[in-house]
Design a protein around this motif. Structure first.
Motif, PDB file in Angstrom:
ATOM      1  N   GLY A   1       7.012  39.583  31.793  1.00 27.78           N
ATOM      2  CA  GLY A   1       7.658  40.761  31.221  1.00 27.78           C
ATOM      3  C   GLY A   1       9.119  40.502  30.924  1.00 27.78           C
ATOM      4  O   GLY A   1       9.576  39.358  30.838  1.00 27.78           O
ATOM      5  N   LEU A   2       9.865  41.580  30.748  1.00 24.68           N
ATOM      6  CA  LEU A   2      11.268  41.483  30.384  1.00 24.68           C
ATOM      7  C   LEU A   2      12.159  41.336  31.606  1.00 24.68           C
ATOM      8  O   LEU A   2      11.879  41.893  32.670  1.00 24.68           O
ATOM      9  CB  LEU A   2      11.700  42.735  29.608  1.00 24.68           C
ATOM     10  N   SER A   3      13.239  40.611  31.422  1.00 24.81           N
ATOM     11  CA  SER A   3      14.298  40.589  32.420  1.00 24.81           C
ATOM     12  C   SER A   3      15.089  41.890  32.318  1.00 24.81           C
ATOM     13  O   SER A   3      14.889  42.695  31.399  1.00 24.81           O
ATOM     14  CB  SER A   3      15.232  39.399  32.166  1.00 24.81           C
ATOM     15  N   GLU A   4      16.008  42.102  33.258  1.00 29.33           N
ATOM     16  CA  GLU A   4      16.855  43.289  33.166  1.00 29.33           C
ATOM     17  C   GLU A   4      17.693  43.248  31.891  1.00 29.33           C
ATOM     18  O   GLU A   4      17.880  44.265  31.227  1.00 29.33           O
ATOM     19  CB  GLU A   4      17.756  43.397  34.400  1.00 29.33           C
ATOM     20  N   ARG A   5      18.179  42.065  31.523  1.00 31.46           N
ATOM     21  CA  ARG A   5      18.904  41.933  30.258  1.00 31.46           C
ATOM     22  C   ARG A   5      17.997  42.291  29.083  1.00 31.46           C
ATOM     23  O   ARG A   5      18.415  42.953  28.141  1.00 31.46           O
ATOM     24  CB  ARG A   5      19.427  40.503  30.098  1.00 31.46           C
ATOM     25  N   GLY A   6      16.745  41.856  29.152  1.00 30.10           N
ATOM     26  CA  GLY A   6      15.805  42.155  28.085  1.00 30.10           C
ATOM     27  C   GLY A   6      15.538  43.642  27.944  1.00 30.10           C
ATOM     28  O   GLY A   6      15.411  44.160  26.829  1.00 30.10           O
ATOM     29  N   ARG A   7      15.472  44.333  29.089  1.00 26.87           N
ATOM     30  CA  ARG A   7      15.263  45.783  29.028  1.00 26.87           C
ATOM     31  C   ARG A   7      16.479  46.478  28.415  1.00 26.87           C
ATOM     32  O   ARG A   7      16.333  47.418  27.618  1.00 26.87           O
ATOM     33  CB  ARG A   7      14.960  46.322  30.428  1.00 26.87           C
ATOM     34  N   ARG A   8      17.669  45.994  28.748  1.00 30.33           N
ATOM     35  CA  ARG A   8      18.874  46.571  28.139  1.00 30.33           C
ATOM     36  C   ARG A   8      18.885  46.313  26.637  1.00 30.33           C
ATOM     37  O   ARG A   8      19.220  47.203  25.834  1.00 30.33           O
ATOM     38  CB  ARG A   8      20.123  45.973  28.786  1.00 30.33           C
ATOM     39  N   GLN A   9      18.509  45.118  26.233  1.00 30.25           N
ATOM     40  CA  GLN A   9      18.449  44.795  24.804  1.00 30.25           C
ATOM     41  C   GLN A   9      17.492  45.734  24.071  1.00 30.25           C
ATOM     42  O   GLN A   9      17.798  46.242  22.980  1.00 30.25           O
ATOM     43  CB  GLN A   9      18.008  43.348  24.610  1.00 30.25           C
ATOM     44  N   ALA A  10      16.337  45.969  24.668  1.00 29.34           N
ATOM     45  CA  ALA A  10      15.329  46.815  24.027  1.00 29.34           C
ATOM     46  C   ALA A  10      15.807  48.260  23.908  1.00 29.34           C
ATOM     47  O   ALA A  10      15.607  48.910  22.874  1.00 29.34           O
ATOM     48  CB  ALA A  10      14.017  46.748  24.808  1.00 29.34           C
ATOM     49  N   ARG A  11      16.430  48.772  24.957  1.00 31.07           N
ATOM     50  CA  ARG A  11      16.929  50.149  24.899  1.00 31.07           C
ATOM     51  C   ARG A  11      17.996  50.292  23.810  1.00 31.07           C
ATOM     52  O   ARG A  11      18.020  51.300  23.075  1.00 31.07           O
ATOM     53  CB  ARG A  11      17.486  50.565  26.256  1.00 31.07           C
ATOM     54  N   LEU A  12      18.877  49.313  23.701  1.00 28.14           N
ATOM     55  CA  LEU A  12      19.928  49.376  22.685  1.00 28.14           C
ATOM     56  C   LEU A  12      19.353  49.237  21.279  1.00 28.14           C
ATOM     57  O   LEU A  12      19.847  49.857  20.328  1.00 28.14           O
ATOM     58  CB  LEU A  12      20.965  48.288  22.946  1.00 28.14           C
ATOM     59  N   LEU A  13      18.310  48.442  21.130  1.00 28.45           N
ATOM     60  CA  LEU A  13      17.628  48.376  19.833  1.00 28.45           C
ATOM     61  C   LEU A  13      17.041  49.733  19.480  1.00 28.45           C
ATOM     62  O   LEU A  13      17.123  50.176  18.327  1.00 28.45           O
ATOM     63  CB  LEU A  13      16.541  47.308  19.878  1.00 28.45           C
ATOM     64  N   GLY A  14      16.447  50.405  20.463  1.00 27.72           N
ATOM     65  CA  GLY A  14      15.925  51.745  20.220  1.00 27.72           C
ATOM     66  C   GLY A  14      17.006  52.704  19.768  1.00 27.72           C
ATOM     67  O   GLY A  14      16.809  53.500  18.836  1.00 27.72           O
ATOM     68  N   GLU A  15      18.170  52.637  20.420  1.00 29.87           N
ATOM     69  CA  GLU A  15      19.283  53.497  20.017  1.00 29.87           C
ATOM     70  C   GLU A  15      19.706  53.193  18.583  1.00 29.87           C
ATOM     71  O   GLU A  15      20.056  54.088  17.815  1.00 29.87           O
ATOM     72  CB  GLU A  15      20.454  53.324  20.979  1.00 29.87           C
ATOM     73  N   ARG A  16      19.699  51.916  18.244  1.00 26.91           N
ATOM     74  CA  ARG A  16      20.063  51.512  16.882  1.00 26.91           C
ATOM     75  C   ARG A  16      19.125  52.146  15.853  1.00 26.91           C
ATOM     76  O   ARG A  16      19.544  52.529  14.746  1.00 26.91           O
ATOM     77  CB  ARG A  16      19.999  49.985  16.790  1.00 26.91           C
ATOM     78  N   LEU A  17      17.861  52.280  16.188  1.00 25.57           N
ATOM     79  CA  LEU A  17      16.856  52.751  15.239  1.00 25.57           C
ATOM     80  C   LEU A  17      16.600  54.252  15.329  1.00 25.57           C
ATOM     81  O   LEU A  17      15.849  54.798  14.514  1.00 25.57           O
ATOM     82  CB  LEU A  17      15.548  52.000  15.465  1.00 25.57           C
ATOM     83  N   ARG A  18      17.210  54.918  16.292  1.00 21.69           N
ATOM     84  CA  ARG A  18      16.983  56.348  16.484  1.00 21.69           C
ATOM     85  C   ARG A  18      17.280  57.124  15.193  1.00 21.69           C
ATOM     86  O   ARG A  18      18.274  56.868  14.507  1.00 21.69           O
ATOM     87  CB  ARG A  18      17.869  56.875  17.602  1.00 21.69           C
ATOM     88  N   GLY A  19      16.394  58.066  14.888  1.00 18.87           N
ATOM     89  CA  GLY A  19      16.601  58.934  13.740  1.00 18.87           C
ATOM     90  C   GLY A  19      15.974  58.441  12.451  1.00 18.87           C
ATOM     91  O   GLY A  19      15.865  59.215  11.489  1.00 18.87           O
ATOM     92  N   ARG A  20      15.540  57.193  12.407  1.00 14.65           N
ATOM     93  CA  ARG A  20      14.879  56.704  11.206  1.00 14.65           C
ATOM     94  C   ARG A  20      13.424  57.166  11.209  1.00 14.65           C
ATOM     95  O   ARG A  20      12.756  57.108  12.240  1.00 14.65           O
ATOM     96  CB  ARG A  20      14.961  55.189  11.111  1.00 14.65           C
ATOM     97  N   PRO A  21      12.915  57.595  10.072  1.00 11.46           N
ATOM     98  CA  PRO A  21      11.563  58.169  10.020  1.00 11.46           C
ATOM     99  C   PRO A  21      10.478  57.095   9.949  1.00 11.46           C
ATOM    100  O   PRO A  21       9.875  56.847   8.902  1.00 11.46           O
ATOM    101  CB  PRO A  21      11.601  59.009   8.747  1.00 11.46           C
ATOM    102  N   PHE A  22      10.200  56.470  11.076  1.00 10.70           N
ATOM    103  CA  PHE A  22       9.180  55.429  11.104  1.00 10.70           C
ATOM    104  C   PHE A  22       7.777  56.039  11.030  1.00 10.70           C
ATOM    105  O   PHE A  22       7.496  57.066  11.651  1.00 10.70           O
ATOM    106  CB  PHE A  22       9.302  54.594  12.374  1.00 10.70           C
ATOM    107  N   ALA A  23       6.917  55.346  10.293  1.00  9.60           N
ATOM    108  CA  ALA A  23       5.509  55.738  10.263  1.00  9.60           C
ATOM    109  C   ALA A  23       4.782  55.228  11.497  1.00  9.60           C
ATOM    110  O   ALA A  23       3.826  55.860  11.972  1.00  9.60           O
ATOM    111  CB  ALA A  23       4.839  55.195   9.001  1.00  9.60           C
TER     112      ALA A  23
END
Length: 212
Positions: free
Chosen positions: A25-47
């Protein structure tokens, strides 16, 4: 045909890069990276959000999708970690030839077949509807996957020689975006973008001598 905006993200840093087990699975750094990627994409209308079946991709997709409420999430082998092309090692630099030599005959056969199916599924405009003058919004899809598939789709979009997937290395949680319109060649909008990550979370997943 409707324009597709294909967002590609490599999974976050894994817990033990030395093992690369399907259950890693992900390291703690990896989990932080994933959460920040989610924040980056927040609000976009993904299908939809699609992810490969390995645990590190599934965990990344889950953390990203937490910022995308209501967007369906699908696991698919098409986004898995496969050798994308049975590249002839002749005339390649020795390091690339040695790298390709570690794959079995089964991997050299199965990987390209799955990758070709992934290209048919994700690389191109979406069938149906009318784009352009009608003002139809593009279809946005996010694929959380591995470095090989992203490299192959970038190579494919640029119509580059098949061997040029080699050397296209992705940052963990780096973002690549390709636009597939109905009346023009694919357009590489962003490649390996890590603007959403602070400096201490960048550069993971790359060979050590790639860091600048």
């Amino acid at each position: 045909m409707i324009t597709r905006l294909l967002y590609l993200a490599r999974h976050g840093e894994q817990d033990d890069a030395a093992t690369e087990s399907p259950e890693t699975g992900l390291s703690e750094r990896g989990r932080r990276q994933a959460r920040l990627l989610g924040e980056r994409l927040r609000g976009r209308p993904f299908a939809a959000v699609h992810h490969g079946p390995l645990r590190r991709a599934a965990e990344t997709a889950e953390l990203v999708a937490a910022s995308l409420p209501g967007v369906p999430v699908y696991a698919t082998e098409l986004a898995g970690d496969h050798l994308p092309h049975d590249t002839d090692p002749a005339d390649l630099p020795p390091a690339y030839a040695d790298f390709l030599g570690q794959f079995s005959a089964a991997e050299r056969g199965d990987g390209p077949r799955v990758t070709a199916a992934a290209v048919r599924r994700f690389a191109g405009p979406v069938a149906g509807g009318t784009d352009g003058a009608g003002g139809v919004e593009p279809v946005r899809e996010l694929v959380v996957t591995h470095s090989f598939l992203i490299a192959w789709l970038v190579r494919h979009a640029l119509d580059a020689p098949e061997r040029r997937w080699l050397g296209l290395n992705q940052h963990n949680a780096g973002l690549t975006v390709i636009r597939y319109g109905p009346a023009a060649p694919p357009n590489l909008i962003a490649f390996n973008d890590v603007a959403h990550l602070p400096p201490e979370l960048r550069g993971t997943g790359l060979p050590p001598d790639y860091l600048v």
